[in-house]
Design a protein around this motif. Structure first.
Motif, PDB file in Angstrom:
ATOM      1  N   PHE A 162       0.855  -1.187   0.000  1.00  0.00           N
ATOM      2  CA  PHE A 162       0.000   0.000   0.000  1.00  0.00           C
ATOM      3  C   PHE A 162       0.891   1.236   0.000  1.00  0.00           C
ATOM      4  CE2 PHE A 162       0.278  -1.568   4.429  1.00  0.00           C
ATOM      5  CZ  PHE A 162       1.001  -0.527   4.996  1.00  0.00           C
ATOM      6  N   GLN A 163       0.305   2.356  -0.414  1.00  0.00           N
ATOM      7  CA  GLN A 163       1.038   3.621  -0.377  1.00  0.00           C
ATOM      8  C   GLN A 163       0.848   4.254   0.986  1.00  0.00           C
ATOM      9  OE1 GLN A 163       0.958   6.039  -3.843  1.00  0.00           O
ATOM     10  NE2 GLN A 163       1.257   7.936  -2.741  1.00  0.00           N
ATOM     11  N   GLY A 183      -1.212  -7.856  -4.555  1.00  0.00           N
ATOM     12  CA  GLY A 183      -1.725  -9.133  -5.010  1.00  0.00           C
ATOM     13  C   GLY A 183      -2.462  -9.104  -6.327  1.00  0.00           C
ATOM     14  N   GLU A 184      -2.424  -7.966  -7.039  1.00  0.00           N
ATOM     15  CA  GLU A 184      -3.113  -7.887  -8.324  1.00  0.00           C
ATOM     16  C   GLU A 184      -2.475  -8.847  -9.341  1.00  0.00           C
ATOM     17  OE1 GLU A 184      -3.643  -4.164  -6.016  1.00  0.00           O
ATOM     18  OE2 GLU A 184      -1.859  -5.280  -6.664  1.00  0.00           O
ATOM     19  N   ASP A 229      -1.786 -17.461   0.897  1.00  0.00           N
ATOM     20  CA  ASP A 229      -0.426 -17.972   0.743  1.00  0.00           C
ATOM     21  C   ASP A 229       0.054 -17.904  -0.696  1.00  0.00           C
ATOM     22  OD1 ASP A 229      -0.955 -18.525   3.359  1.00  0.00           O
ATOM     23  OD2 ASP A 229      -0.654 -20.686   3.219  1.00  0.00           O
ATOM     24  N   GLU A 230      -0.815 -18.233  -1.631  1.00  0.00           N
ATOM     25  CA  GLU A 230      -0.405 -18.267  -3.036  1.00  0.00           C
ATOM     26  C   GLU A 230       0.041 -16.894  -3.512  1.00  0.00           C
ATOM     27  OE1 GLU A 230      -2.266 -19.374  -7.437  1.00  0.00           O
ATOM     28  OE2 GLU A 230      -3.323 -19.973  -5.620  1.00  0.00           O
ATOM     29  N   VAL A 231      -0.713 -15.858  -3.163  1.00  0.00           N
ATOM     30  CA  VAL A 231      -0.336 -14.498  -3.538  1.00  0.00           C
ATOM     31  C   VAL A 231       0.974 -14.104  -2.866  1.00  0.00           C
ATOM     32  CG1 VAL A 231      -0.973 -12.062  -3.255  1.00  0.00           C
ATOM     33  CG2 VAL A 231      -2.665 -13.709  -4.052  1.00  0.00           C
ATOM     34  N   ALA A 232       1.113 -14.448  -1.607  1.00  0.00           N
ATOM     35  CA  ALA A 232       2.288 -14.033  -0.847  1.00  0.00           C
ATOM     36  C   ALA A 232       3.589 -14.482  -1.491  1.00  0.00           C
ATOM     37  CB  ALA A 232       2.193 -14.562   0.583  1.00  0.00           C
TER      38      ALA A 232
END
Length: 312
Positions: free
Chosen positions: A10-11, A29-30, A51-54
């Motif tokens: 995040f900004q 995560g986009e 978990d997959e995105v991470a």
């Protein structure tokens, strides 16, 4: 000369407070990446995106020197360690979630002891059902997992005039409030505990720690509160104790998680379930930004990072 790339989820509210010697990209995560992952040297993992995105970009980050999670537990990242370049460090969130998770542990304990779930169910039906409920005052409490979160839980328990707080850590040590016992003393401590609060990280040593033997040592009518990870508790063993009516439970985490519709844990007597909300609260964002400012300042200056829990 190019500046090191840092990926943030995040900004921050005040981007000017971040070191200007670093280049920032924002990815939460986009599907598409915001920049070339091959240039990333510090990666801050998206929070609660799964978990997959991470771990998805790690294999494409050969220059990575640091991975910073915004979670206290890093069990979801440890299997990905072999994907990191040699020398890369994995940092957890340090004290970020201590306050919020401790608040929830206390809220779950009080709600379960004082019959709040039953009152909430009776309210829409206009049922007035007074009764005698258990007070937190004068109870003997055992905290299993005495790190930052465990200590913060004890800080909040003491004003409620509990009779005793016992502590179990991964190894015996002295704390400012008294001894933290090692795992070998757990069986004897369980037999006295009227409230058992689980705040331990998920490791090979703690996976399934709360099994049939553990639960069987708890006194009749005792309350189990879990704000750590669902897999620390053997769900089948817990269900057996709940369905017999011998124990009660208040759970912010479950195994499996998310808990599927129709799972018997939803309908078990004497259980209160919240959907893993120990960390996500209004305390998260400002504390996360403070943590990142501190870590990024160290990274930019070439100083050792804090909260390093593993390295490649």
């Amino acid at each position: 000369m190019t500046t090191p790339d840092v990926w943030l989820p995040f900004q921050p509210a005040d981007p000017a407070a971040l070191p200007d010697s670093l280049t920032y990209a924002y990815w939460n995560g986009e599907e598409d990446y915001p920049a070339d992952p091959a240039r990333c040297e510090m990666y801050v993992v998206p929070y609660m995106k799964g978990d997959e995105v991470a771990v998805r970009p790690l294999a494409e980050m050969p220059r990575l020197r640091a991975v910073q999670t915004l979670t206290a537990g890093v069990d979801h990242m440890l299997p990905a360690l072999p994907r990191l370049p040699p020398g890369a460090q994995l940092c957890n969130a340090g004290p970020l979630h201590n306050t919020s998770t401790a608040e929830l542990a206390l809220a779950l304990t009080l709600a379960a002891l004082r019959g709040i779930p039953g009152a909430a169910l009776a309210q829409p039906e206009g049922r007035w059902e007074p009764g005698l409920h258990t007070s937190l005052a004068d109870r003997r409490v055992l905290i299993v997992g005495y790190g930052g979160i465990g200590a913060a839980i004890e800080d909040r328990l003491l004003p409620f005039e509990v009779a005793e707080v016992a502590r179990v850590a991964s190894a015996p040590r002295e704390t400012p409030r008294g001894p933290a016992h090692g795992p070998a003393e757990l069986p004897a401590l369980l037999s006295r505990a009227e409230v058992v609060i689980i705040a331990t990280p998920l490791t090979d040593a703690t996976r399934g720690l709360v099994n049939a033997g553990f639960l069987g040592r708890m006194p009749d009518g005792a309350l189990l509160v879990n704000v750590s990870r669902g897999a620390v508790v053997d769900t089948k063993a817990l269900l057996a104790e709940l369905e017999s009516g011998r124990l009660r439970a208040a759970l912010d985490v479950t195994d499996p998680e998310p808990l599927p519709p129709g799972h018997p844990l939803w309908r078990a007597p004497g259980v209160l379930i919240t959907p893993h909300v120990g960390g996500p609260s209004t305390a998260f964002r400002p504390r996360a930004e403070r943590l990142l400012r501190e870590q990024l300042a160290r990274f930019a200056a070439g100083e050792p990072l804090r909260y390093v829990v593993a390295a490649r």
